[in-house]
Design a protein around this motif. Structure first.
Motif, PDB file in Angstrom:
ATOM      1  N   SER A  39      59.407  56.192  44.940  1.00  0.00           N
ATOM      2  CA  SER A  39      58.112  55.675  44.485  1.00  0.00           C
ATOM      3  C   SER A  39      58.196  54.203  44.111  1.00  0.00           C
ATOM      4  CB  SER A  39      57.612  56.489  43.282  1.00  0.00           C
ATOM      5  OG  SER A  39      57.341  57.814  43.631  1.00  0.00           O
ATOM      6  N   ALA A  40      59.272  53.825  43.409  1.00  0.00           N
ATOM      7  CA  ALA A  40      59.425  52.423  43.004  1.00  0.00           C
ATOM      8  C   ALA A  40      59.659  51.524  44.217  1.00  0.00           C
ATOM      9  CB  ALA A  40      60.587  52.290  42.020  1.00  0.00           C
ATOM     10  N   SER A  41      60.426  51.993  45.185  1.00  0.00           N
ATOM     11  CA  SER A  41      60.796  51.148  46.320  1.00  0.00           C
ATOM     12  C   SER A  41      59.624  50.830  47.239  1.00  0.00           C
ATOM     13  CB  SER A  41      61.921  51.810  47.124  1.00  0.00           C
ATOM     14  OG  SER A  41      61.457  52.925  47.859  1.00  0.00           O
ATOM     15  N   PRO A 120      63.190  53.394  38.177  1.00  0.00           N
ATOM     16  CA  PRO A 120      63.958  54.587  38.562  1.00  0.00           C
ATOM     17  C   PRO A 120      65.109  54.919  37.627  1.00  0.00           C
ATOM     18  CG  PRO A 120      64.442  52.745  40.019  1.00  0.00           C
ATOM     19  CD  PRO A 120      63.277  52.323  39.182  1.00  0.00           C
ATOM     20  N   ASN A 121      65.546  53.975  36.807  1.00  0.00           N
ATOM     21  CA  ASN A 121      66.650  54.235  35.882  1.00  0.00           C
ATOM     22  C   ASN A 121      66.174  54.615  34.483  1.00  0.00           C
ATOM     23  OD1 ASN A 121      68.488  53.603  37.936  1.00  0.00           O
ATOM     24  ND2 ASN A 121      68.486  51.432  37.395  1.00  0.00           N
ATOM     25  N   THR A 122      65.184  53.879  33.986  1.00  0.00           N
ATOM     26  CA  THR A 122      64.738  54.099  32.603  1.00  0.00           C
ATOM     27  C   THR A 122      63.478  54.951  32.507  1.00  0.00           C
ATOM     28  OG1 THR A 122      63.328  52.116  32.578  1.00  0.00           O
ATOM     29  CG2 THR A 122      65.665  51.827  32.016  1.00  0.00           C
ATOM     30  N   GLU A 123      62.755  55.102  33.626  1.00  0.00           N
ATOM     31  CA  GLU A 123      61.477  55.812  33.680  1.00  0.00           C
ATOM     32  C   GLU A 123      60.379  55.109  32.892  1.00  0.00           C
ATOM     33  OE1 GLU A 123      61.544  60.057  33.206  1.00  0.00           O
ATOM     34  OE2 GLU A 123      63.620  60.207  33.889  1.00  0.00           O
ATOM     35  N   ALA A 124      60.654  53.878  32.447  1.00  0.00           N
ATOM     36  CA  ALA A 124      59.636  53.092  31.743  1.00  0.00           C
ATOM     37  C   ALA A 124      58.665  52.489  32.757  1.00  0.00           C
ATOM     38  CB  ALA A 124      60.301  51.980  30.940  1.00  0.00           C
ATOM     39  N   GLU A 125      57.394  52.355  32.340  1.00  0.00           N
ATOM     40  CA  GLU A 125      56.408  51.746  33.225  1.00  0.00           C
ATOM     41  C   GLU A 125      56.694  50.261  33.385  1.00  0.00           C
ATOM     42  OE1 GLU A 125      51.911  52.810  33.721  1.00  0.00           O
ATOM     43  OE2 GLU A 125      52.082  51.259  32.176  1.00  0.00           O
TER      44      GLU A 125
END
Length: 212
Positions: A39-41, A120-125
């Motif tokens: 999703s992030a990529s 993807p690492n911290t799940e923070a917005e």
């Protein structure tokens, strides 16, 4: 009136048959997985949960956004943009992208819209800055985080029958900088259209949109 109704019925049936054949022969539909890394990529072009159309015929080329088998897990997929084909030399320094010595960086900001994704690492917005990149005779969006990035340099030369993928998110990527070049034969499906975004039909900006 009866003849008109019968003709209309045959027309609708014909359109359904044609659409069905086109779907079988030319297109696939796919819901982008909601895994954080993917999703992030693909942000800001796509997002996890988007329902999209894949063109399965023809040969994707420079600048096309494609779906490929994940080289680390053949049951999954990666999505990236072809920025290098056989013989091309790739150099990426921080956010600066050069292919065969020519720069492909944003030339202007995207239209006014907030783009966000989950790290993807911290799940923070994470809020993204968005720019327009001209490539392959067209243009597409490229995102980056608002934080500073390392100016590390990545270099590669694309081998015979291979392609180099670059994520549309230059910072939170899942592309050839991670897993290397991919066989061109595994990247035959182009992402060309989005029926509806992850937030459903009410999101006007994401529904019925051409994917560049």
């Amino acid at each position: 009136m009866q003849k008109f109704g019968k003709a209309l019925g045959f027309t609708v049936l014909g359109l359904v048959v044609v659409f069905g054949l086109l779907r079988v022969l030319l297109f696939k539909t796919w819901t982008v997985p909601t895994t954080l890394r993917l999703s992030a990529s693909v942000a800001p072009t796509l997002d996890g949960g988007d329902f999209v159309v894949l063109l399965t015929r023809g040969t994707p080329g420079f600048g096309d956004l494609v779906r490929c088998k994940d080289p680390e897990d053949p049951t999954q997929y990666v999505v990236g943009r072809i920025v290098g084909v056989e013989g091309d030399k790739i150099e990426i320094t921080g956010r600066n992208v050069e292919i065969n010595g020519k720069r492909y960086n944003p030339v202007q900001a995207c239209r006014s819209r907030d783009y966000k994704t989950l790290h993807p690492n911290t799940e923070a917005e994470v809020e993204l800055e968005c720019g327009v990149v001209e490539m392959g005779g067209g243009w597409h969006y490229r995102g980056q985080t608002k934080s500073r990035t390392s100016p590390l340099t990545f270099k590669a030369e694309v081998g015979e029958g291979m392609v180099f993928l670059l994520s549309d998110n230059i910072d939170l990527y899942d592309d050839s900088r991670e897993f290397g070049t991919l066989e061109r034969s595994s990247c035959k499906e182009r992402v060309v259209f989005r029926f509806v975004g992850k937030n459903g039909w009410g999101d006007e900006d994401a529904r019925m949109t051409v994917i560049r």
